[in-house]
Design an enzyme around this catalytic site. Structure first.
Site, mmCIF file in Angstrom:
data_model
loop_
_atom_site.group_PDB
_atom_site.id
_atom_site.type_symbol
_atom_site.label_atom_id
_atom_site.label_comp_id
_atom_site.label_asym_id
_atom_site.label_seq_id
_atom_site.Cartn_x
_atom_site.Cartn_y
_atom_site.Cartn_z
ATOM 1 N N CYS A 42 -107.865 5.207 11.073
ATOM 2 C CA CYS A 42 -106.975 4.056 11.221
ATOM 3 C C CYS A 42 -107.620 3.021 12.141
ATOM 4 O O CYS A 42 -108.365 3.365 13.056
ATOM 5 C CB CYS A 42 -105.632 4.500 11.798
ATOM 6 N N ASP A 44 -106.178 1.461 14.359
ATOM 7 C CA ASP A 44 -105.484 1.523 15.646
ATOM 8 C C ASP A 44 -106.474 1.611 16.822
ATOM 9 O O ASP A 44 -107.373 2.456 16.822
ATOM 10 C CB ASP A 44 -104.564 2.764 15.642
ATOM 11 N N ARG A 46 -106.251 2.780 19.601
ATOM 12 C CA ARG A 46 -106.198 4.011 20.395
ATOM 13 C C ARG A 46 -106.982 5.161 19.770
ATOM 14 O O ARG A 46 -107.055 6.247 20.332
ATOM 15 C CB ARG A 46 -104.730 4.445 20.575
ATOM 16 N N HIS A 98 -103.456 9.630 12.515
ATOM 17 C CA HIS A 98 -102.937 9.885 13.866
ATOM 18 C C HIS A 98 -101.421 9.827 13.850
ATOM 19 O O HIS A 98 -100.819 9.098 13.056
ATOM 20 C CB HIS A 98 -103.526 8.892 14.878
ATOM 21 N N CYS A 101 -98.494 6.498 13.822
ATOM 22 C CA CYS A 101 -99.235 5.399 13.169
ATOM 23 C C CYS A 101 -98.267 4.275 12.765
ATOM 24 O O CYS A 101 -97.302 4.507 12.034
ATOM 25 C CB CYS A 101 -99.962 5.943 11.935
HETATM 26 CO CO CO Z 1 -102.468 3.961 12.571
#
Ligand code: CO
Length: 195
Positions: A42, A44, A46, A98, A101
Site C-alpha cells: 500500500c 500508506d 506508515r 496492512h 488501510c
Molecule cells: Co493502505
C-alpha cells in the site's frame, strides 16, 4: 516556495553514513540491481517496504498503490511484475497489506468518492462483495480487519493468474508467492498464505 532543505541535508548525511560503513556500497549498486523480492504494498506512509523488513537499498523491487491492489488491466502493476519476474528474476513476490488501510475502510463503507480514487477502489469493493456473506456477520472494526486480509489474499490470487508469473512458477527454482499483512499498531508482519 519551500526548499525542503531539511530533507536534502538529511539525504547528504544518510549517504555519508552509508559510505562510511561500506565505501563501495553505491558503486556496487550503480552497476546493477539484483533484488530477490518484489514487494506489492500500500502507498500508506506508515508501511515503507524496505524499512519495515530492515533491508538495504537494492534488496527489494517495489510497487505500491492505494490498498495494494493488482488489477489485471493496470499496465503499471503488470509492467512492474513482468520486469521483476522476467528481467530481475526475483525469487519471491510479496503482496503486503496492512490493517487499518484507508482504501479498504473506504471500500467497506460503501461511500462513493470521486475521480480516480473512486475508480481505483472498485477492485476492493469487488472483494468486499465476493465475501459479503462472511463479512456481514462481523461488526465495524472486525469487518475492516478481515477485509484487509481478504483483500491481500485476493490480490495474491490475481498475481498468480498472470501468464509470466505462471511461467516463472514452473521454472526451477520456482518463484514463490506470499500474502502478508502488517500491523500498524506494533510493526509486526503476519503471514497469511504462501503459494
Ligand atoms: Co493502505
Amino acid at each position: 516556495m519551500e526548499n525542503l532543505d531539511a530533507l536534502l541535508s538529511s539525504n547528504k548525511r544518510w549517504a555519508a553514513k552509508i559510505k562510511a560503513g561500506d565505501p563501495t556500497f553505491f558503486e556496487r549498486l550503480a552497476e546493477q540491481q539484483s533484488p530477490e523480492y518484489l514487494w506489492i504494498g500500500c502507498s500508506d506512509s506508515r508501511v515503507p517496504a524496505t524499512q519495515i523488513v530492515d533491508l538495504e537499498p537494492g534488496e527489494i523491487f517495489v510497487h505500491r498503490n492505494i490498498a495494494n491492489t493488482v488489477n489485471l488491466n493496470d499496465d503499471n502493476a503488470l509492467a512492474v511484475i513482468q520486469f521483476a519476474v522476467e528481467a530481475l528474476q526475483v525469487k519471491h513476490i510479496i503482496v503486503c497489506g496492512h490493517y487499518g488501510c484507508g482504501g479498504v475502510i473506504a471500500a467497506d463503507s460503501g461511500l462513493a468518492l470521486s475521480g480516480p480514487v473512486d475508480r481505483w477502489l472498485d477492485n476492493v469493493r469487488e472483494v468486499r462483495k465476493r465475501h459479503a456473506q462472511e463479512l456481514d456477520t462481523l461488526s465495524g472494526a472486525d469487518r475492516v480487519t478481515r477485509l484487509c486480509e481478504l483483500n491481500v489474499l485476493a490480490q495474491l490470487e490475481s498475481v498468480s493468474q498472470i501468464e509470466y508469473v505462471r511461467a516463472a512458477r514452473e521454472r526451477s527454482p520456482a518463484l514463490q508467492l506470499h500474502a502478508w499483512i502488517y500491523d500498524i499498531h506494533d510493526g509486526i508482519i503476519k503471514q497469511l498464505k504462501n503459494l
